[in-house]
Design an enzyme around this catalytic site. Structure first.
Site, short mmCIF file in Angstrom:
data_model
loop_
_atom_site.label_atom_id
_atom_site.label_comp_id
_atom_site.label_asym_id
_atom_site.label_seq_id
_atom_site.Cartn_x
_atom_site.Cartn_y
_atom_site.Cartn_z
N SER A 100 0.82 -1.22 0.00
CA SER A 100 0.00 0.00 0.00
C SER A 100 0.85 1.26 0.00
CB SER A 100 -0.90 0.03 1.23
OG SER A 100 -1.71 -1.10 1.26
N SER A 105 2.61 -3.05 8.05
CA SER A 105 2.60 -3.68 9.37
C SER A 105 3.96 -4.31 9.64
CB SER A 105 1.53 -4.77 9.44
OG SER A 105 0.27 -4.22 9.19
N GLU A 116 -4.00 -15.58 0.79
CA GLU A 116 -4.76 -15.16 1.96
C GLU A 116 -6.02 -16.00 2.10
OE1 GLU A 116 -5.66 -11.03 1.71
OE2 GLU A 116 -5.10 -10.73 3.80
N GLU A 147 -15.99 -2.65 1.34
CA GLU A 147 -16.55 -2.33 0.01
C GLU A 147 -15.86 -3.16 -1.08
OE1 GLU A 147 -15.59 0.00 2.32
OE2 GLU A 147 -17.68 0.24 2.95
C1 LIG Z 1 -4.15 -2.13 10.54
C2 LIG Z 1 -3.75 -2.09 9.11
C3 LIG Z 1 -2.66 -2.82 8.69
C4 LIG Z 1 -2.24 -2.79 7.36
N1 LIG Z 1 -1.13 -3.49 6.99
C5 LIG Z 1 -0.67 -3.40 5.71
C6 LIG Z 1 0.52 -4.05 5.30
O1 LIG Z 1 1.19 -4.69 6.11
N2 LIG Z 1 0.96 -3.90 4.04
C7 LIG Z 1 0.27 -3.19 3.12
O2 LIG Z 1 0.70 -3.10 1.99
N3 LIG Z 1 -0.90 -2.55 3.46
C8 LIG Z 1 -1.38 -2.66 4.74
N4 LIG Z 1 -2.55 -1.99 5.09
C9 LIG Z 1 -3.20 -1.15 4.11
C10 LIG Z 1 -4.56 -1.65 3.63
O3 LIG Z 1 -4.41 -2.73 2.76
C11 LIG Z 1 -5.26 -0.46 2.97
O4 LIG Z 1 -5.48 0.49 3.98
C12 LIG Z 1 -6.58 -0.84 2.35
O5 LIG Z 1 -6.38 -1.67 1.23
C13 LIG Z 1 -7.39 0.39 1.96
O6 LIG Z 1 -6.66 1.29 1.20
P1 LIG Z 1 -6.62 2.83 1.60
O7 LIG Z 1 -6.22 2.92 3.02
O8 LIG Z 1 -5.79 3.52 0.59
O9 LIG Z 1 -8.08 3.34 1.50
P2 LIG Z 1 -8.82 3.82 0.14
O10 LIG Z 1 -8.57 2.83 -0.92
O11 LIG Z 1 -8.50 5.23 -0.14
O12 LIG Z 1 -10.33 3.69 0.60
C14 LIG Z 1 -11.04 4.76 1.26
C15 LIG Z 1 -12.51 4.41 1.20
O13 LIG Z 1 -12.93 4.36 -0.16
C16 LIG Z 1 -13.52 3.12 -0.44
N5 LIG Z 1 -13.20 2.70 -1.81
C17 LIG Z 1 -12.01 2.72 -2.43
N6 LIG Z 1 -12.09 2.18 -3.64
C18 LIG Z 1 -13.38 1.80 -3.81
C19 LIG Z 1 -14.10 1.15 -4.84
N7 LIG Z 1 -13.53 0.76 -5.99
N8 LIG Z 1 -15.41 0.91 -4.64
C20 LIG Z 1 -16.01 1.30 -3.49
N9 LIG Z 1 -15.39 1.89 -2.48
C21 LIG Z 1 -14.08 2.13 -2.63
C22 LIG Z 1 -12.92 2.15 0.56
O14 LIG Z 1 -13.73 1.02 0.75
C23 LIG Z 1 -12.82 3.01 1.78
O15 LIG Z 1 -14.03 3.04 2.45
C24 LIG Z 1 -2.98 -2.03 6.42
C25 LIG Z 1 -4.10 -1.31 6.86
C26 LIG Z 1 -4.49 -1.34 8.17
C27 LIG Z 1 -5.68 -0.54 8.59
#
Ligand SMILES: Cc1cc2nc3c(=O)[nH]c(=O)nc-3n(C[C@H](O)[C@H](O)[C@H](O)COP(=O)(O)OP(=O)(O)OC[C@H]3O[C@@H](n4cnc5c(N)ncnc54)[C@H](O)[C@@H]3O)c2cc1C
Lengths: 418, 375
Positions: A137, A172, A255, A383
Site C-alpha cells: 500500500s 505492518s 490469503e 466495500e
Molecule cells: C491495521 C492495518 C494494517 C495494514 N497493513 C498493511 C501491510 O502490512 N501492508 C500493506 O501493503 N498494506 C497494509 N494496510 C493497508 C490496507 O491494505 C489499505 O489500507 C486498504 O487496502 C485500503 O486502502 P486505503 O487505506 O488507501 O483506503 P482507500 O482505498 O483510499 O479507501 C477509502 C474508502 O474508499 C472506499 N473505496 C475505495 N475504492 C473503492 C471502490 N472501488 N469501490 C467502493 N469503495 C471504494 C474504501 O472502501 C474506503 O471506504 C494495512 C491497513 C491497516 C488498517
C-alpha cells in the site's frame, strides 16, 4: 454429515496434541487468553516469546507445516494444517507478527524466487528467525493498489541493479522486519496494471527509512516506509519486469487459503458479559432488546464457524474451498464493531474506562472498539470485499474503470506526486 | 470432518430438483394463487408417488425409511420452488408428532396414509394474535371432546386430521396442556378459510364444538412434545427457507445482469452489487447454520435445541432479506402481480411466522446459549 476425523486425521491430531502438551509455553496461557482484541497480551515480551515458540515448533517440524520440508515445513496436507491450528489454539495468537510473512510473503517467494533463494530465505522465515513484511500500500494506492507510484529504475552504472525511490504506507511490522516484498512501478507509460514489478529486499538496505504511525488504539503496528535511492539486485526480482500485478495476485490469493478456526466476532465474550451485567430491567441477557441483538450476532458467529467447517470438509476431500470463505472478514469486522458498541453501552458510564485492571471484562471490549475499525479496512475494505463477492461469486459486471486502458502517467490524480 | 451432504444425498437433490422443475414451475404456483384450488393436488400426488412425503417414515409404515438429512434435501428443493402444497403441516409437523408421541395403533393408522399423501395432517396451535404460550391455550378438552377455536391453522381447510393443543387441567401452566388427534371431517368441527399474506398456502379458522378427540401422548405432556417437535420442524423449515433465499438471490442476480439503465446493466452499479453481495452473505451464513441443524437433527445430538434455533433465526432473516431485496432489484417490475418476486416475498414472510415468529425463536436461542454459558 459429521465432525469426526478420519482415522489418519485422528492419529495426526493425537500426535499434535501430545507434542503441544509437552512443549507449549503453558506459563503464557492466561496472559494470552485475557489479551484485549488487537492489543496483545500484557506483561510479557511478546516478540521474544513468539520467536521462542516458533523456533521450538520449527525444530520439531511444526512450523509452516504445509510447506515442503526443504523449505522449513513438514509437507503436511491442508487438512493437517487446519488440525494443527485447532490444537495450537490460544498459542497461535503469539504468532501474530508472522502472519504476513508466513501467509503472504513466503508463498510468493516460493512461487517466484530461485531455488537457491528459497533454500536461503524460507527456512528462517518459517522458524521465526527472520520476519518479513509486505510493502504494497501507498498513499496513492490502497484499494487501488495498481495506482502505486514507488519507482524502480535500472541503475545507471550498468550493474543491472534497480534503484528504488518512493514511499509505502501502512506497512505492518516494518519496524521489526528483516525482509519485505515490495511492489514498484517500472514503467509509467503503459496502463497501470502493466507497468509493475515485484522485488524482495533487506529492510536494512541503505536508503530505507521507517517511521512508525500511531494508530487509533494508540499502538504503532504499522509504518511509513521511505525509499531513497535504495539499491536492489536484479536477482531479487520476483517474476517478470512488468509482471508485478500477477505476482501480487499470487500473494493475495494465498490469503484466501489460510483458513483456520474461523474469525472471532467477540460474541462468546459478549454473551458472558450479558449473563453478568445488570440493566435497568435486570440481567442484560433477560432484556428483550438485548436478546434480539444477541440472537442476530449469535447466528452470524455460528454461520461463520460452520462456513469454515464446510471449507475444511472441502479440504479434507482434497478440494479447494469455494468462494464462501471470502465472507469471513466482512462479517466478523462489522459484527465486532457492533458488539463492542453494545458491550460499552451495557457498562453505561463505566464503559468509558479503558483500563484492564478496573474495566469490566479486562477492558477487552474497549480494545475491540478501538481496533475493530481496522479490521474493516486492512487487507481489502468491506466495500472491496463486496465487490469481489458480487463480481467473482455472483458474476456481476466489474466496476467501470476510467483509468484501465490509459497510460499510467496520463491518469488524472488527486495529490499526485510525479 | 465431513460437513457436507453425501453423494447419494446430492443425487437425491438432483432427482428432487428435476422432478420439481417439471411439476412445479412458477405457473403452477400462480395457478394456486389465482385459481380456486387451495393447493396443487397433482403435485401433492406426485410427491407421494416419489416417496417424498414419507422420507423418514419407517418402511413398515409405508415410508422410505431414510434419515433426516434426506428430508432436509427435499425440504430445500421444495423451498426453492415455493411449492404450493401442505408439506410443512403434514410432513414437518403432523408426521413428526405421530412419530414422536403416537401409539402403535396411531402410527399404523396414520403413517401409511401420510406417506402416500392420502391423508393430510396439520397442527392446530394458535388461538389468536400474539406469541403462543401455555397461557394462551384455552381450547378445552374434556371427556374425549374438544371445545374452542384455533386460528390460524395452516392447511386447516384441506387437512384430514389435526393434532390439537388443548387444555386438560385448569390454570395457565404447561402441565395442563395435552395433545389430541381430531378427524376434521367429523361432527363438531367447522372450518372457514381465512385470507392470508400468501394465498398459495391456505389457512383456516377451525371451531370445535364437542368434536371427538383421541389423546396423543400422555396427558400433561403436550407442551414438552410440542417443544421437541418444533425443534425438528424448525430445522426442516429452515432448509425450506434457505432454498427460497437462494432462488430469490438468483432471480435478483439474473435481472441485474439483464436490465439496462443509464446505458449499463444495473448489476454494474455498486449500490446494486453490494446489496446482492449482502444477500449472498446472509444466504451463505444461513446455509451453514442449516447444516449445523441438519447434523444435530440427524445425529440426535443434545445440541439440537441450540442448532434448531440457530438455523431457524438465520434462515428466517436470510429469506426475508433476499426476498425483499429481490423486489428492490426489480424496481417497479418487482411490485407487479405478473412478476414472480412477490411470490417469494409472501412465502418468506409466511414461513417466518408459521412456526413461531422470529422474536420467539430469538428468545429460545438466547435461553439455550445462556444455559450453556452458565454450565
Ligand atoms: C491495521 C492495518 C494494517 C495494514 N497493513 C498493511 C501491510 O502490512 N501492508 C500493506 O501493503 N498494506 C497494509 N494496510 C493497508 C490496507 O491494505 C489499505 O489500507 C486498504 O487496502 C485500503 O486502502 P486505503 O487505506 O488507501 O483506503 P482507500 O482505498 O483510499 O479507501 C477509502 C474508502 O474508499 C472506499 N473505496 C475505495 N475504492 C473503492 C471502490 N472501488 N469501490 C467502493 N469503495 C471504494 C474504501 O472502501 C474506503 O471506504 C494495512 C491497513 C491497516 C488498517
Amino acid at each position: 454429515m459429521n465432525f469426526d476425523d478420519t482415522p489418519e486425521e485422528a492419529a495426526f491430531r493425537q500426535e499434535v496434541r501430545t507434542w503441544i502438551q509437552a512443549n507449549a509455553p503453558h506459563h503464557l496461557k492466561e496472559a494470552l487468553s485475557n489479551a484485549g482484541f488487537g492489543s496483545g497480551p500484557t506483561g510479557i515480551d511478546t516478540m521474544a516469546e513468539a520467536k521462542a515458540w516458533q523456533k521450538k515448533k520449527a525444530e520439531a517440524g511444526w512450523a509452516c507445516l504445509h510447506w515442503p520440508k526443504e523449505y522449513g515445513g513438514r509437507g503436511a496436507t491442508p487438512i493437517e494444517r487446519v488440525i494443527w491450528g485447532q490444537e495450537e489454539g490460544v498459542y497461535s495468537t503469539l504468532g501474530g507478527s508472522f502472519i504476513i510473512g508466513h501467509g503472504m510473503c513466503g508463498p510468493t517467494v516460493m512461487a517466484f524466487a530461485s531455488e537457491e533463494q528459497k533454500r536461503r530465505y524460507l527456512p528462517p522465515l518459517a522458524a521465526g528467525e527472520e520476519v518479513w513484511c509486505q510493502l504494497f500500500s501507498e498513499p496513492a494506492g490502497g484499494s487501488d493498489l495498481a495506482g502505486l507510484r514507488t519507482k524502480a529504475e535500472p541503475a545507471k552504472d550498468g550493474s543491472g541493479d534497480w534503484i528504488i525511490n518512493g514511499q509505502k504506507i501502512w506497512t505492518s511490522g516494518a519496524h521489526y522486519s528483516d525482509f519485505g516484498i515490495l511492489i514498484t512501478r517500472t514503467d509509467p507509460t503503459v496502463p497501470k496494471h502493466k507497468g509493475l514489478t515485484m522485488f524482495f529486499l533487506d529492510m536494512r538496505s541503505p536508503g530505507v527509512e521507517i517511521r512508525p504511525i500511531k494508530q487509533v488504539n494508540g499502538q504503532s503496528g504499522f509504518n511509513e516506509v521511505y525509499f531513497t535511492d535504495v539499491r536492489i539486485p536484479d536477482s531479487q526480482r520476483l517474476g517478470a519486469v512488468g509482471g508485478g500485478w500477477q505476482v501480487s495476485l499470487t500473494t493475495l490469493m494465498n490469503e484466501r487459503l489460510s483458513i483456520g478456526a474461523g474469525m472471532s466476532t467477540g460474541f462468546p465474550e459478549l454473551l458472558d458479559l450479558c449473563c453478568r451485567i445488570e440493566t435497568a430491567n435486570g440481567l442484560a441477557v433477560d432484556d428483550p432488546a438485548v436478546r434480539s441483538k444477541l440472537a442476530t450476532w449469535a447466528v452470524r458467529q455460528s454461520g461463520l464457524k460452520y462456513t469454515g467447517f464446510r471449507a475444511i470438509s472441502a479440504l479434507s476431500r482434497g478440494e479447494i474451498p469455494g468462494p464462501e470463505n471470502s465472507i469471513g472478514k466482512l462479517v466478523a469486522g462489522a459484527t465486532m464493531q457492533d458488539i463492542a458498541a453494545l458491550a460499552l453501552d451495557l457498562q453505561a458510564e463505566s464503559g468509558v474506562i479503558n483500563d484492564p485492571e478496573i474495566s469490566a471484562a479486562n477492558a477487552r471490549f474497549q480494545a475491540m472498539l478501538l481496533r475493530s475499525p481496522a479490521t474493516r479496512v486492512e487487507g481489502g475494505t468491506d466495500e472491496i470485499l463486496r465487490n469481489i463477492i458480487a463480481e467473482r461469486v455472483l458474476g456481476l459486471p466489474a466496476d467501470i474503470r476510467v483509468d484501465k486502458d490509459v497510460p499510467f502517467n496520463q491518469i488524472p490524480t488527486s495529490g499526485a506526486r510525479a | 470432518m465431513n460437513f457436507e451432504f453425501s453423494d447419494e444425498q446430492k443425487q437425491l437433490r438432483n432427482e428432487a430438483r428435476r422432478f420439481l422443475e417439471a411439476k412445479c414451475p412458477p405457473a403452477a404456483v400462480r395457478q394456486v394463487l389465482e385459481g380456486s384450488e387451495p393447493f396443487d393436488r397433482a403435485l401433492w400426488k406426485g410427491l407421494g408417488e416419489m416417496g417424498f412425503l414419507g422420507v423418514v417414515i419407517p418402511e413398515e409404515h409405508g415410508g422410505l425409511g431414510l434419515g433426516y438429512l434426506e428430508l432436509c434435501v427435499v425440504a430445500e428443493e421444495l423451498g426453492r420452488v415455493i411449492a404450493p402444497v401442505p408439506f410443512g403441516s403434514s410432513v414437518f409437523l403432523a408426521t413428526e408428532f405421530i412419530l414422536a408421541a403416537g401409539s402403535e395403533a396411531q402410527k399404523a393408522k396414520w403413517l401409511p396414509k401420510l406417506a402416500a399423501g392420502e391423508a393430510i395432517g396439520t397442527f392446530a396451535f394458535a388461538e389468536g394474535a400474539g406469541a403462543v404460550t401455555p397461557r394462551t391455550i384455552k381450547l378445552q378438552a374434556s371427556g374425549g371432546a374438544l371445545t374452542g377455536v384455533k386460528i390460524p391453522v395452516a392447511d386447516g381447510d384441506v387437512a384430514d386430521f389435526a393434532i390439537v393443543a388443548a387444555r386438560t387441567a385448569p390454570g395457565n401452566d404447561e402441565r395442563g396442556v395435552s395433545l389430541f388427534i381430531v378427524e376434521l371431517n367429523g361432527p363438531g368441527v367447522t372450518r372457514e378459510v381465512v385470507e392470508t399474506i400468501d394465498p398459495t398456502r391456505s389457512h383456516a379458522r377451525i371451531s370445535f364444538a364437542g368434536a371427538a378427540a383421541e389423546p396423543l401422548g400422555a396427558a400433561g405432556e403436550g407442551w414438552s412434545i410440542i417443544n421437541g417437535v418444533f425443534d425438528r420442524a424448525a430445522v426442516l423449515t429452515a432448509f425450506e427457507q434457505v432454498g427460497g433465499a437462494d432462488r430469490a438471490l438468483e432471480m435478483a442476480r439474473d435481472y441485474a445482469l439483464e436490465r439496462v439503465a443509464f446505458g449499463r446493466p444495473i448489476g454494474s452499479f455498486q449500490a446494486v452489487k453490494h446489496m446482492l453481495a449482502d444477500m449472498y452473505v446472509s444466504a451463505t451464513l444461513a446455509r451453514s447454520n442449516c447444516y449445523y441443524g441438519a447434523w444435530a437433527l440427524s445425529t440426535g445430538s443434545s445440541e439440537l435445541g441450540e442448532a434448531a434455533a440457530t438455523a431457524r433465526v438465520s434462515a428466517t432473516q436470510a429469506f426475508q432479506h433476499c426476498s425483499k431485496n429481490n423486489i428492490q432489484t426489480h424496481g417497479g417490475m418487482g411490485f407487479t402481480w405478473a412478476f414472480d418476486c412477490h411470490l417469494y416475498y409472501r412465502r418468506s414472510n409466511l414461513l417466518a411466522l408459521n412456526l413461531g415468529s422470529l422474536s420467539v425463536w430469538e428468545d429460545r436461542l438466547i435461553e439455550r446459549l445462556r444455559a450453556k454459558n452458565v454450565a
